[in-house]
Design a protein around this motif. Sequence first.
Motif, mmCIF file in Angstrom:
data_model
loop_
_atom_site.group_PDB
_atom_site.id
_atom_site.type_symbol
_atom_site.label_atom_id
_atom_site.label_comp_id
_atom_site.label_asym_id
_atom_site.label_seq_id
_atom_site.Cartn_x
_atom_site.Cartn_y
_atom_site.Cartn_z
ATOM 1 N N GLU A 123 46.842 40.513 46.564
ATOM 2 C CA GLU A 123 45.464 40.401 47.306
ATOM 3 C C GLU A 123 45.976 40.466 48.696
ATOM 4 O OE1 GLU A 123 44.900 36.535 45.994
ATOM 5 O OE2 GLU A 123 42.857 36.882 45.424
ATOM 6 N N THR A 124 44.995 41.175 49.863
ATOM 7 C CA THR A 124 45.253 41.212 50.990
ATOM 8 C C THR A 124 44.494 39.906 51.812
ATOM 9 O OG1 THR A 124 43.510 42.525 51.257
ATOM 10 C CG2 THR A 124 45.564 43.666 51.132
ATOM 11 N N ALA A 125 43.743 39.402 51.006
ATOM 12 C CA ALA A 125 42.928 38.204 51.448
ATOM 13 C C ALA A 125 42.485 37.661 49.892
ATOM 14 C CB ALA A 125 41.857 38.476 52.247
ATOM 15 N N PRO A 126 42.018 36.360 49.963
ATOM 16 C CA PRO A 126 41.727 35.896 48.765
ATOM 17 C C PRO A 126 40.396 36.838 48.148
ATOM 18 C CG PRO A 126 41.819 34.077 50.108
ATOM 19 C CD PRO A 126 42.132 35.268 51.103
ATOM 20 N N ALA A 127 40.680 37.220 46.827
ATOM 21 C CA ALA A 127 39.835 37.979 45.994
ATOM 22 C C ALA A 127 39.692 39.432 46.690
ATOM 23 C CB ALA A 127 38.160 37.258 45.840
ATOM 24 N N VAL A 128 40.070 39.893 47.524
ATOM 25 C CA VAL A 128 40.239 41.133 48.310
ATOM 26 C C VAL A 128 41.632 41.861 47.740
ATOM 27 C CG1 VAL A 128 40.290 42.509 50.548
ATOM 28 C CG2 VAL A 128 39.131 40.419 50.202
ATOM 29 N N LEU A 129 41.303 43.062 46.975
ATOM 30 C CA LEU A 129 42.613 43.609 46.258
ATOM 31 C C LEU A 129 42.053 45.047 45.748
ATOM 32 C CD1 LEU A 129 43.314 41.853 42.966
ATOM 33 C CD2 LEU A 129 41.209 41.800 44.170
ATOM 34 N N GLU A 130 43.126 45.713 45.133
ATOM 35 C CA GLU A 130 42.410 46.783 44.489
ATOM 36 C C GLU A 130 42.266 46.595 43.049
ATOM 37 O OE1 GLU A 130 44.546 51.097 43.201
ATOM 38 O OE2 GLU A 130 45.804 49.848 44.431
ATOM 39 N N ARG A 131 41.272 47.018 42.569
ATOM 40 C CA ARG A 131 40.533 46.718 41.463
ATOM 41 C C ARG A 131 41.269 47.239 40.298
ATOM 42 N NH1 ARG A 131 35.051 44.627 42.468
ATOM 43 N NH2 ARG A 131 35.179 44.203 40.145
ATOM 44 N N HIS A 132 40.966 46.478 39.273
ATOM 45 C CA HIS A 132 41.452 47.191 37.843
ATOM 46 C C HIS A 132 42.760 47.499 37.560
ATOM 47 C CE1 HIS A 132 37.017 47.741 37.749
ATOM 48 N NE2 HIS A 132 37.031 48.702 38.639
ATOM 49 N N GLN A 133 43.757 46.851 38.290
ATOM 50 C CA GLN A 133 44.997 47.261 38.220
ATOM 51 C C GLN A 133 45.892 46.246 37.328
ATOM 52 O OE1 GLN A 133 46.600 49.610 40.008
ATOM 53 N NE2 GLN A 133 44.207 49.852 40.001
ATOM 54 N N GLY A 134 45.197 44.947 36.804
ATOM 55 C CA GLY A 134 45.805 44.054 35.944
ATOM 56 C C GLY A 134 45.622 44.458 34.493
ATOM 57 N N SER A 135 46.464 43.703 33.853
ATOM 58 C CA SER A 135 46.676 43.800 32.381
ATOM 59 C C SER A 135 46.797 42.216 31.609
ATOM 60 C CB SER A 135 47.633 44.779 32.055
ATOM 61 O OG SER A 135 47.366 46.083 32.262
ATOM 62 N N LEU A 136 46.571 42.016 30.511
ATOM 63 C CA LEU A 136 46.777 40.894 29.798
ATOM 64 C C LEU A 136 47.952 41.046 28.948
ATOM 65 C CD1 LEU A 136 46.055 37.752 29.345
ATOM 66 C CD2 LEU A 136 44.841 38.371 27.614
ATOM 67 N N TYR A 137 48.922 40.374 28.718
ATOM 68 C CA TYR A 137 50.115 40.468 28.243
ATOM 69 C C TYR A 137 50.422 39.029 27.594
ATOM 70 C CZ TYR A 137 51.192 44.394 31.068
ATOM 71 O OH TYR A 137 51.280 45.445 31.748
ATOM 72 N N SER A 138 51.406 39.059 26.292
ATOM 73 C CA SER A 138 51.990 37.840 25.741
ATOM 74 C C SER A 138 53.467 38.170 25.361
ATOM 75 C CB SER A 138 51.293 37.214 24.861
ATOM 76 O OG SER A 138 51.573 37.901 23.374
ATOM 77 N N LEU A 139 54.155 37.070 25.742
ATOM 78 C CA LEU A 139 55.697 37.015 25.684
ATOM 79 C C LEU A 139 55.666 36.191 24.383
ATOM 80 C CD1 LEU A 139 58.521 37.530 26.528
ATOM 81 C CD2 LEU A 139 58.400 35.262 27.571
ATOM 82 N N PHE A 140 56.328 37.058 23.142
ATOM 83 C CA PHE A 140 56.524 36.424 21.730
ATOM 84 C C PHE A 140 57.716 35.456 21.950
ATOM 85 C CE2 PHE A 140 53.491 38.116 18.576
ATOM 86 C CZ PHE A 140 52.607 38.705 19.279
ATOM 87 N N VAL A 152 42.096 44.839 34.432
ATOM 88 C CA VAL A 152 41.881 43.764 34.893
ATOM 89 C C VAL A 152 41.691 43.483 36.265
ATOM 90 C CG1 VAL A 152 42.516 41.039 34.560
ATOM 91 C CG2 VAL A 152 42.401 42.786 32.690
ATOM 92 N N ASP A 153 40.649 42.576 36.763
ATOM 93 C CA ASP A 153 40.998 42.461 38.341
ATOM 94 C C ASP A 153 41.700 41.597 38.600
ATOM 95 O OD1 ASP A 153 39.090 44.660 39.099
ATOM 96 O OD2 ASP A 153 37.656 43.525 38.343
ATOM 97 N N ILE A 154 41.311 40.081 38.291
ATOM 98 C CA ILE A 154 42.214 39.076 38.628
ATOM 99 C C ILE A 154 42.385 38.291 37.342
ATOM 100 C CG2 ILE A 154 42.486 36.840 39.959
ATOM 101 C CD1 ILE A 154 41.081 38.207 42.259
ATOM 102 N N SER A 155 43.294 38.289 36.743
ATOM 103 C CA SER A 155 43.708 37.738 35.256
ATOM 104 C C SER A 155 43.736 36.219 35.697
ATOM 105 C CB SER A 155 44.797 38.214 34.771
ATOM 106 O OG SER A 155 44.911 38.038 33.233
ATOM 107 N N ASN A 156 43.028 35.508 35.064
ATOM 108 C CA ASN A 156 43.145 34.183 35.340
ATOM 109 C C ASN A 156 43.045 33.189 34.312
ATOM 110 O OD1 ASN A 156 43.339 32.406 37.709
ATOM 111 N ND2 ASN A 156 42.035 33.734 38.941
ATOM 112 N N GLY A 157 42.015 31.862 34.046
ATOM 113 C CA GLY A 157 42.213 30.792 33.202
ATOM 114 C C GLY A 157 42.096 31.466 31.943
ATOM 115 N N LEU A 158 42.807 30.910 30.975
ATOM 116 C CA LEU A 158 43.080 30.920 29.545
ATOM 117 C C LEU A 158 43.330 29.880 28.794
ATOM 118 C CD1 LEU A 158 46.334 33.306 29.348
ATOM 119 C CD2 LEU A 158 45.614 31.825 31.232
ATOM 120 N N ASP A 159 42.616 29.745 27.661
ATOM 121 C CA ASP A 159 42.811 28.734 26.449
ATOM 122 C C ASP A 159 42.254 28.981 25.204
ATOM 123 O OD1 ASP A 159 43.965 26.235 25.563
ATOM 124 O OD2 ASP A 159 43.157 25.266 27.319
ATOM 125 N N TRP A 160 42.685 28.178 24.235
ATOM 126 C CA TRP A 160 42.344 28.453 22.640
ATOM 127 C C TRP A 160 41.606 27.219 22.303
ATOM 128 C CZ3 TRP A 160 46.554 29.855 25.240
ATOM 129 C CH2 TRP A 160 46.953 31.004 25.344
#
Length: 301
Positions: A123-140, A152-160
């Motif tokens: 981010e250049t400031a909170p919630a100011v960033l180049e859009r659609h650059q993120g991805s979701l991953y998992s480490l097995f 993804v824009d800002i990958s955030n909260g997660l739970d099951w």
Amino acid sequence: MTMSSAKIECVLRENWRCGESPVWEEASNSLLFVDIPAKKVCRWDSLSKQVQQVTVDAPVSSVALRQSGGYVATVGTKFCALNWEDQSAVVLATVDKDKKNNRFNDGKVDPAGRYFAGTMAEETAPAVLERHQGSLYSLFPDHHVEKYFDQVDISNGLDWSLDHKIFYYIDSLSYSVDAFDYDLQTGKISNRRSVYKLEKEEQIPDGMCIDVEGKLWVACYNGGRVIRLDPETGKRLQTVKLPVVKTTSCCFGGKDYSEMYVTSARDGMDPEGLLQQPEAGGIFKITGLGVKGIPPYPYAG
Ligand SMILES: O=C(O)[C@H](O)[C@@H](O)[C@H](O)[C@H](O)CO
Ligand SMILES: [Zn+2]
């Protein structure tokens, strides 16, 4: 909905720049969390009230317990193993190698011990960033990485969900809490849908955790609150306001996971805001919610 018995206390006023990823470690009666831009992983001992810190070499966005001892953390675009004693970080895997401006953001371990985390552009400031650059991953547990989706824009909260059949996920700039069907055996997700759209005054959805009744708690960045949601009806059940606006994430902890811990940020606040909210960047404990959480899952690798 009654909420009059909830009590909020600032337990750590060290004014973190961007506190995130609170995780309760029962074995040490401690709260782990990170300060992303300060590149710090912190551990607050709830009995001695002392904080220990390990500084890493890039922004650290999440931390999790590790079954074999120590912790895992997302540092820059790397999944790392963290040895608390000698303060060393060992790289387990790297993502987004073609995206030099990206870093990981929030992460959490699934009930089978996979470490899920998503990325975002810096981010250049909170919630100011180049859009659609993120991805979701998992480490097995065997250290291989799977990618679920990009854009993804800002990958955030997660739970099951408590039956492990649903994965809940927040891409902050969608202003939505989403759900996927979850296959615990394979770690695959499918059938994305929204279970809650934030109201205007709730601002930006950030970190999230589930309680023993299967309801979701979402920290609202710029909203100064955590909200409790029923993912089945799509209704908000409760709002708990905090004395700071930049509430970033939440987890349950303490005795029997009956307390909630909330992290906050001060980066992005102007001098006037900081004067009005001297506890900005602090860690808060909420008691008297009347509902408990569940222990965090440790990374199995
Ligand atoms: O804490 C995070 O998840 C991000 O790294 C933060 O920078 C803020 O949440 C974001 O700015 C608001 O969406
Ligand atoms: Zn976050």
